[in-house]
Scaffold this motif. Structure first.
Motif, PDB file in Angstrom:
ATOM      1  N   VAL B 247      16.159  -5.911   6.748  1.00 46.24           N
ATOM      2  CA  VAL B 247      15.866  -6.405   5.236  1.00 46.24           C
ATOM      3  C   VAL B 247      14.583  -5.362   5.293  1.00 46.24           C
ATOM      4  CG1 VAL B 247      15.994  -7.385   2.969  1.00 46.24           C
ATOM      5  CG2 VAL B 247      17.660  -7.688   4.776  1.00 46.24           C
ATOM      6  N   TRP B 248      14.611  -4.456   4.618  1.00 49.65           N
ATOM      7  CA  TRP B 248      13.341  -3.496   4.364  1.00 49.65           C
ATOM      8  C   TRP B 248      13.117  -3.596   2.677  1.00 49.65           C
ATOM      9  CZ3 TRP B 248      14.514   0.938   2.395  1.00 49.65           C
ATOM     10  CH2 TRP B 248      15.065   1.900   2.646  1.00 49.65           C
ATOM     11  N   GLU B 249      11.900  -3.169   1.866  1.00 49.86           N
ATOM     12  CA  GLU B 249      11.151  -2.916   1.195  1.00 49.86           C
ATOM     13  C   GLU B 249      10.195  -1.388   0.913  1.00 49.86           C
ATOM     14  OE1 GLU B 249      12.299  -6.538  -1.611  1.00 49.86           O
ATOM     15  OE2 GLU B 249      10.308  -5.732  -1.225  1.00 49.86           O
ATOM     16  N   ALA B 250      10.997  -0.476   0.145  1.00 54.46           N
ATOM     17  CA  ALA B 250       9.623   0.332   0.297  1.00 54.46           C
ATOM     18  C   ALA B 250       9.179   0.878  -1.563  1.00 54.46           C
ATOM     19  CB  ALA B 250      10.544   1.668   1.174  1.00 54.46           C
ATOM     20  N   ASP B 251       8.179   1.527  -1.039  1.00 58.64           N
ATOM     21  CA  ASP B 251       7.450   2.107  -2.615  1.00 58.64           C
ATOM     22  C   ASP B 251       8.502   2.333  -3.232  1.00 58.64           C
ATOM     23  OD1 ASP B 251       5.160   1.261  -4.296  1.00 58.64           O
ATOM     24  OD2 ASP B 251       5.605   3.481  -4.607  1.00 58.64           O
ATOM     25  N   ALA B 252       8.819   3.056  -4.584  1.00 62.57           N
ATOM     26  CA  ALA B 252       9.594   3.517  -4.439  1.00 62.57           C
ATOM     27  C   ALA B 252       9.070   4.830  -4.704  1.00 62.57           C
ATOM     28  CB  ALA B 252      10.739   4.021  -6.339  1.00 62.57           C
ATOM     29  N   ALA B 253       7.713   4.849  -5.170  1.00 61.98           N
ATOM     30  CA  ALA B 253       6.951   6.145  -5.123  1.00 61.98           C
ATOM     31  C   ALA B 253       6.746   7.150  -4.015  1.00 61.98           C
ATOM     32  CB  ALA B 253       5.741   6.053  -6.196  1.00 61.98           C
ATOM     33  N   THR B 254       6.255   6.341  -3.350  1.00 62.72           N
ATOM     34  CA  THR B 254       5.375   7.135  -2.040  1.00 62.72           C
ATOM     35  C   THR B 254       6.323   6.334  -0.709  1.00 62.72           C
ATOM     36  OG1 THR B 254       4.435   4.560  -1.394  1.00 62.72           O
ATOM     37  CG2 THR B 254       2.882   6.104  -2.643  1.00 62.72           C
ATOM     38  N   LEU B 255       7.376   6.023  -1.105  1.00 62.01           N
ATOM     39  CA  LEU B 255       7.799   5.457   0.326  1.00 62.01           C
ATOM     40  C   LEU B 255       7.951   4.864   1.493  1.00 62.01           C
ATOM     41  CD1 LEU B 255      10.745   8.120   0.949  1.00 62.01           C
ATOM     42  CD2 LEU B 255      11.005   5.879  -0.434  1.00 62.01           C
ATOM     43  N   ARG B 256       6.620   3.816   0.819  1.00 60.77           N
ATOM     44  CA  ARG B 256       5.670   3.513   2.227  1.00 60.77           C
ATOM     45  C   ARG B 256       6.395   2.225   2.184  1.00 60.77           C
ATOM     46  NH1 ARG B 256      -0.364   3.422   2.557  1.00 60.77           N
ATOM     47  NH2 ARG B 256      -0.753   1.578   3.811  1.00 60.77           N
ATOM     48  N   MET B 257       6.132   1.400   3.061  1.00 62.98           N
ATOM     49  CA  MET B 257       6.964  -0.180   3.204  1.00 62.98           C
ATOM     50  C   MET B 257       5.924  -1.130   2.744  1.00 62.98           C
ATOM     51  SD  MET B 257       9.782   0.020   5.290  1.00 62.98           S
ATOM     52  CE  MET B 257      11.473   1.288   6.602  1.00 62.98           C
ATOM     53  N   THR B 258       7.097  -1.973   1.715  1.00 60.81           N
ATOM     54  CA  THR B 258       6.472  -3.342   1.579  1.00 60.81           C
ATOM     55  C   THR B 258       6.659  -4.158   2.072  1.00 60.81           C
ATOM     56  OG1 THR B 258       7.796  -3.393  -0.301  1.00 60.81           O
ATOM     57  CG2 THR B 258       5.709  -2.267  -0.829  1.00 60.81           C
ATOM     58  N   GLU B 334      11.252  -6.801 -13.615  1.00 62.68           N
ATOM     59  CA  GLU B 334       9.955  -7.385 -13.957  1.00 62.68           C
ATOM     60  C   GLU B 334       8.607  -7.146 -13.639  1.00 62.68           C
ATOM     61  OE1 GLU B 334       9.945 -10.125 -17.837  1.00 62.68           O
ATOM     62  OE2 GLU B 334      11.681 -10.486 -16.852  1.00 62.68           O
ATOM     63  N   ALA B 335       7.867  -6.203 -14.443  1.00 62.59           N
ATOM     64  CA  ALA B 335       6.286  -6.764 -13.647  1.00 62.59           C
ATOM     65  C   ALA B 335       6.214  -5.807 -12.806  1.00 62.59           C
ATOM     66  CB  ALA B 335       5.389  -7.816 -14.147  1.00 62.59           C
ATOM     67  N   LYS B 336       6.849  -4.911 -12.005  1.00 64.12           N
ATOM     68  CA  LYS B 336       6.650  -4.537 -10.755  1.00 64.12           C
ATOM     69  C   LYS B 336       7.414  -3.141 -10.574  1.00 64.12           C
ATOM     70  CE  LYS B 336       6.722  -8.639  -7.927  1.00 64.12           C
ATOM     71  NZ  LYS B 336       7.605  -9.894  -7.307  1.00 64.12           N
ATOM     72  N   PRO B 337       6.851  -2.785  -9.919  1.00 67.12           N
ATOM     73  CA  PRO B 337       6.915  -1.228 -10.053  1.00 67.12           C
ATOM     74  C   PRO B 337       8.441  -1.514  -8.807  1.00 67.12           C
ATOM     75  CG  PRO B 337       5.076  -1.224  -8.002  1.00 67.12           C
ATOM     76  CD  PRO B 337       5.232  -2.835  -9.118  1.00 67.12           C
ATOM     77  N   PRO B 338       9.084  -0.496  -8.738  1.00 71.12           N
ATOM     78  CA  PRO B 338       9.935  -0.254  -8.317  1.00 71.12           C
ATOM     79  C   PRO B 338      10.018  -0.185  -7.305  1.00 71.12           C
ATOM     80  CG  PRO B 338       9.948   1.860  -9.828  1.00 71.12           C
ATOM     81  CD  PRO B 338       8.494   0.831  -9.685  1.00 71.12           C
ATOM     82  N   VAL B 339      11.257  -0.756  -6.127  1.00 69.46           N
ATOM     83  CA  VAL B 339      11.307  -0.713  -5.061  1.00 69.46           C
ATOM     84  C   VAL B 339      12.776  -0.017  -4.619  1.00 69.46           C
ATOM     85  CG1 VAL B 339       9.363  -2.267  -4.759  1.00 69.46           C
ATOM     86  CG2 VAL B 339      11.809  -2.810  -5.074  1.00 69.46           C
TER      87      VAL B 339
END
Lengths: 127, 1097
Positions: B247-258, B334-339
């Protein structure tokens, strides 16, 4: 009479009649006036009959029939007329100092009695 | 208040806010109203008070009026009498003053009545003035003044009345004002109170509301936070737990893995931290070929927000390519950048397995098809052709061939083929050597793969193949049971690899060919095999017997003949069971055979069995047997391999015997050892106590639970009854029953049980405590029930005896342990009983000895006390007489009496000392040497007692020299110190042989020292040690009397006081006794140690 102690009365409370008599005789020789009682109750009766006033000392045996020395002392202490009379205990018992402390008695003479010690003790109270 | 509270958080905060505002407004209004009311009330009260003050002042003014009036009257009268002109002036002056006062009163805010009254007053005053003036004028005119009384007095009275009327009016008004003011006051107070209370109440309610609401909000918020935390944690756990998935999450804007779940590390081999730190990780991670596609899908997912699923490859850290199926979706929290959140599942294996399965299914289907065809087809070549077709089609190759080994020639004939040039099939052949691929395959006996024919080194590429431009190929052997039949080959003109599955498939096809061929060759093969088997049978070392399904013997080899003693001719055709199976097992054997025929189940097949067998002479012997079914069509037959294992059995039995014997020996050694240890422990435990009862209890306890669950000690008491003095049990539940049993005296006539054992002196073992036994022992029903409740299943009683005399019985009972006593346990029990008896006897002796000592001590104590009474009288009499004589006048008679009385006194003293010593012995041995510590001067004691002893000393001819250096005070027991001094002094005098005796007292801060030296007979060194012992003397009692107690008591006393005593002596030269006493008793010791220590054990 060996000394002039006539106005000083000593009450001897002792159940053995011979010893009581012997003590009485010696003390009379010493010039004291002596009353004898064979147990506590008798002594109390005597004291309350009016002897109390002139009594300067009570010589008290502990082990006695009818009313023993402890009982006698108990009553005597609580009677305001009698409580002022000092008491010297004569006993062959053990641990006397310890036993007599709660009774408020400081002086005792051990049996068999050393006469000189007894007379010394008496002289402390009947001056 | 309750109803005003908003019900739990369903209301909107705005409604709540409105309500709070309304509440506050109400409170403010109420407070304002309170203020107003208070102001009004205070104002009213103040104005009332002002009116009151004014009226009061008016009253005063009126009084002043009256005074002025009086003064005016006095002046007037004065003039009337004296005619003094000055008084006339005064009258006028008073009148002016009166007038002015009245005018003053008429000023201000007046009621109507007041005005009327004041007007009246003014009028009356005017009248009065007039009357006065008239009267005065008459006087001045020399007329009689009689009119004064007539005219002036009434006017004055009228004025007075008016004034009084005014005053009374004012008074009334005052009272009214007062009452009014009071009323207003109380109303104002009430109003203030009520409005104050209201505003306070509303404020409190508001505060409560607010607090409750706030706390609820706070709790709600906390709860939500906790829920959110839990959800997050669960999500993470879930995420981490997904097997085979990342399972992974990446910042929607930069596609950088969070975030990348831990599994990524296992699956791809990247360190998680590194993965997160790498900015281009997302793009680097994906296989180059998939990258563009995946990024496109990601862009789409970011755009439409819906879920997308795709398959792609990830690059593992070690360079592997791993297939993943990934689902991605855009998440807004809520209150977080989209991922962009993704789940990637490893599908490599799935993908591979899927393909393989599909391939396998196709291949298997082909094989099955071929097999079915082969069954119907008789022509081998035709089957081979079909095989070639099938493999070529299935493996998608251009060429396939079956090369068959030509018997007798080292050649492989191209029997059938696919894709070969015309004319080759059926005619072409290749050498069956390692130089060619088919030959190499045949000889290697295993599949051969040729990935690239151009690089093949193992064999030359055949021209045959070269002509067909093949590149890759594979070949497998067509096997038979005897060897190889030929080779199946496939070849491809393009470069391709053959997988393990492909090989398996090829082999399966080859096997089909083999089976077909085998069937064709069956007849000759059967013959061949028969012949071969016969040879095996003949030469076998083991007996081999074959039977048919009815159990009849088909074959019986020479080894079997030797083993069983039948020639084969006799055996063949007979039922095996009758022949070699012992009669008792025959039925079983037949049933087994029958069952096999019905169910085809035979547990005995293909296993090594051991069973007895019989020989021709009827002797039974053990054999090992393995039965196998002979494969083939038709009714089943079985072959048995039989081996004689008599020898082996024998050896085994012997070994088992040895083992058992050794184990038995070890077990009994262990039992003996544990019993010996137990007995040793028992002895030690028993020896640890001398207390009688405690010893009995110890005896009872020893046995539980080591050798019994319940143990009882019955002892013969003084009255000749056997009494249970101790029991012990492991189970507390047994206590009540045990107590009940104890109530019954033992019945010595009982046929069983402890009493019986006591009566007979013989041990008894009850392996089983039966109901009959209990009934026989029990005295009545209740006794029986109590005994039964002990729940004993087995018991053993042994007598306790001392010097051949029974003193009791020791009984062991077993219950829950299930232990059963047997005759061999008796010796052990008797051993324990012997030890117990000794311990009990010791305890009894000790108890008796102690009783005796106690009795003696008591006697001594009483005797001494009783002796003291007459002694006291006697002593007093003697002392009294002596005293009298000493005081009396000289008299010859007394001179005779006096010395005798002195003697009497001395003897009385001695008697007193003796009695005191006796008393001390009992005291010391009983450990009751009590000390009464008080300050005692040792020097004074020495001086006093030396004085007393001087007579005695001088009679013995000893001069006494005392040396003391001042007082020597310590915390001691006076009587005891005196005793030490007296005893040592009289000892010195007694053994002083008439020579001088020196006594000295010295000491320092901590210690006092008493030294007594004589120059008498002394003490021989060998006696010095024991002179301080009880009843000991250094000299014979034929020369010196005494009890020998003095020094012993001295030592005990000195010990008790924490001091020490030493003696230095030489025979004939005298002795020096030195006593050292600590000034204070450091260690609190109130009783003498030494012997008393033993006495109190």
């Amino acid at each position: 009479v060996l000394a002039n102690n006539g106005d000083k009365r000593i009450l001897v409370v002792e159940d053995d009649p011979d010893l009581r008599e012997a003590l009485a005789e010696i003390l009379r020789d010493e010039g004291y006036s002596v009353e004898g009682a064979s147990h506590g109750a008798e002594a109390l009766a005597l004291l309350r009959k009016g002897v109390a006033g002139s009594t300067c000392l009570i010589l008290l045996d502990l082990t006695m029939p009818v009313m023993n020395g402890w009982q006698f002392r108990d009553v005597q202490r609580r009677d305001p007329d009698l409580s002022r009379i000092p008491v010297v205990v004569l006993s062959a018992g053990e641990r006397l100092a310890e036993q007599l402390r709660p009774l408020g008695i400081q002086t005792f003479v051990r049996k068999p009695i050393e006469l000189s010690r007894l007379l010394d003790a008496i002289r402390q109270y009947c001056i | 208040v309750r109803s005003a509270l908003p019900p739990s958080g369903t209301r909107k905060p705005s409604s709540f806010r409105r309500r709070i505002a309304i509440g506050f407004a109400t409170a403010v209004l109420l407070i304002a109203a309170t203020g107003l009311v208070s102001y009004y009330a205070l104002h009213e009260t103040a104005s009332g008070d002002r009116a009151f003050a004014r009226q009061a002042r008016d009253v005063i003014e009126v009084s002043r009026l009256r005074t002025k009036l009086e003064q005016k009257m006095v002046a007037a009268r004065g003039y009337m009498i004296t005619g003094n002109e000055k008084l006339l002036d005064e009258v006028r002056q008073r009148h002016d003053e009166l007038h002015a006062l009245i005018q003053d009163l008429r000023k201000g805010n007046l009621t109507k009545r007041e005005r009327t009254l004041l007007a009246d007053i003014e009028a009356a005053e005017q009248a009065h003035q007039r009357a006065t003036e008239e009267a005065l004028a008459q006087r001045s005119q020399g007329e009689n003044a009689g009119s004064f009384a007539e005219n002036v007095e009434p006017a004055r009275e009228a004025l007075e009345r008016r004034l009084l009327a005014y005053i009374s009016n004012e008074k009334q008004q005052l009272e009214e004002t007062d009452a009014d003011s009071a009323q207003k006051n109380s109303i104002a107070s009430s109003l203030i109170l009520v409005s104050g209370a209201l505003s306070v109440g509303v404020t409190v309610i508001l505060a409560i509301l607010l607090t409750q609401r706030l706390s609820r909000l706070y709790e709600l918020e906390r709860e939500e936070r906790r829920l959110a935390e839990t959800t997050r944690r669960r999500y993470r756990d879930l995420v981490e737990g997904i097997p085979g998935g990342i399972v992974w999450e990446a910042d929607a804007a930069t596609l950088r893995m969070t975030f990348v779940s831990r599994r990524a590390r296992e699956m791809l081999g990247y360190a998680q931290d590194g993965a997160l730190a790498e900015p281009a990780f997302w793009t680097k991670l994906i296989h180059a070929e998939d990258r563009e596609r995946v990024l496109a899908i990601a862009a789409k997912a970011l755009q439409d927000g819906s879920e997308h699923q795709f398959e792609h490859r990830f690059l593992a850290a070690d360079g592997r390519t791993v297939w993943f199926q990934t689902r991605i979706r855009l998440f807004h929290e809520e209150a977080k950048p989209p991922v962009l959140r993704g789940l990637s599942v490893d599908i490599t294996r799935l993908k591979g397995a899927d393909d393989a399965l599909r391939l396998r299914a196709r291949q298997q289907a082909a094989v099955v098809r071929l097999g079915q065809e082969a069954l119907a087809e008789i022509d081998l070549v035709r089957v081979s052709e079909r095989a070639c077709e099938v493999v070529a089609e299935t493996l998608e190759v251009e060429l396939a061939a079956v090369f068959r080994l030509v018997p007798g020639r080292r050649e492989l004939l191209l029997e059938a083929g696919m894709g070969w040039a015309e004319g080759l099939v059926g005619t072409a052949a290749v050498p069956a050597t390692t130089a060619t691929q088919p030959g190499y395959t045949l000889l290697a006996g295993e599949p051969v793969l040729v990935p690239d024919a151009r690089r093949e080194k193992r064999f030359d590429t055949m021209r045959l193949l070269e002509d067909h431009r093949v590149v890759s190929g594979a070949s497998v052997v067509i096997p038979t049971t005897a060897g190889s039949l030929g080779v199946l080959t496939v070849h491809s003109r393009s470069l391709r690899s053959f997988s393990a599955e492909d090989t398996v498939f090829l082999q399966s096809v080859a096997n089909v060919l083999s089976a077909v061929t085998a069937r064709k060759l069956a007849d000759t093969a059967v013959e061949e095999s028969e012949r071969r088997k016969a040879a095996i049978l003949e030469g076998a070392f083991d007996a081999i017997i074959t039977i048919d399904y009815e159990g009849r013997v088909l074959e019986f080899n020479p080894a079997a003949e030797r083993l069983f003693g039948f020639p084969a001719e006799q055996a063949v055709g007979r039922e095996l069971a009758d022949l070699i199976i012992p009669e008792r097992l025959r039925e079983q054997h037949r049933r087994g055979m029958a069952r096999y025929l019905v169910t085809k189940e035979a547990p005995v097949l293909n296993r090594r069995l051991e069973m007895p067998a019989i020989r021709a002479d009827g002797a039974e012997f053990p054999v090992e047997l393995t039965i196998s079914r002979i494969s083939g069509e038709g009714p089943p037959a079985f072959t048995g391999f039989v081996r004689d294992i008599t020898e082996r059995r024998h050896a085994e039995t012997e070994r088992a015997d040895l083992l058992a014997r050794e184990q038995r020996a070890r077990a009994s050694a262990e039992v003996a050892e544990s019993r010996a240890a137990f007995l040793a422990e028992a002895s030690a435990t028993l020896a640890s106590s001398l207390e009688y009862r405690a010893t009995l209890t110890t005896v009872a306890r020893l046995a539980v639970p080591r050798i019994a669950d319940w143990c009882a000690v019955d002892i013969l008491d003084g009255k000749g009854d056997l009494r249970r003095l101790a029991t012990s049990h492991d189970d507390l539940g047994r206590a009540p029953a045990a107590e009940r049993v104890v109530r019954y005296p033992a019945d010595l006539d009982a046929p069983h049980g402890p009493a019986h054992v006591f009566a007979t002196g013989e041990p008894e073992v009850l392996n089983e405590v039966s109901d009959e036994v209990l009934r026989a022992i029990a005295r009545d029903e209740e006794h029986y029930r109590a005994a039964r409740d002990l729940r004993l299943c087995s018991s053993m009683s042994v007598p306790l005896s001392v010097r051949g005399l029974n003193i009791g019985v020791l009984t062991f009972g077993s219950a829950e342990s299930g232990r059963r006593y047997a005759a061999e346990d008796v010796a052990f029990a008797q051993d324990l009983a012997g030890r117990a008896s000794a311990a009990i006897e010791n305890a009894r002796l000790y108890r008796d000895a102690q009783d005796a000592v106690r009795a003696r001590d008591e006697f001594l104590s009483i005797a001494s006390h009783e002796l003291k009474t007459p002694l006291t009288t006697l002593q007093l009499q003697v002392q009294g007489l002596l005293r009298k004589i000493q005081a009396a006048a000289p008299d010859p008679t007394l001179d005779i009496v006096a010395p005798r009385l002195l003697t009497a006194e001395r003897q009385v003293d001695r008697l007193t000392d003796l009695i005191n010593n006796l008393l001390d012995i009992s005291r010391i041995t009983a450990g009751r040497l009590d000390l009464e510590l008080e300050p005692v001067d040792l020097a004074a004691v020495v001086r006093e007692f030396a004085g007393r002893a001087r007579d005695e000393a001088s009679r013995a001819g000893c001069a006494l020299q005392i040396e003391t250096a001042g007082a020597c005070v310590g915390q001691w027991d006076r009587m005891r110190v005196e005793q030490v001094v007296t005893n040592l002094l009289s000892n010195a005098i007694k053994y002083g042989a008439g020579r001088p005796i020196e006594v000295s007292v010295s000491g320092d801060d901590a210690w006092a020292r008493l030294m007594i030296r004589d120059h008498g007979i002394g003490i021989a060194p060998e006696h010095q040690a024991r002179i301080f012992e009880r009843f000991e003397r250094a000299v014979s009692d034929r020369h010196y009397g005494g009890l020998g107690l003095g020094l012993w008591i001295v030592r005990q006393v000195v010990d008790a006081l924490g001091g020490s005593i030493q003696v230095e002596s030489e025979s004939g030269k005298g002795s020096l006794f030195t006593v050292n006493l600590p000034r204070t008793l450091r260690k609190r010791r109130t009783s003498a140690a030494g012997e008393s220590g033993n006495a109190r054990r």
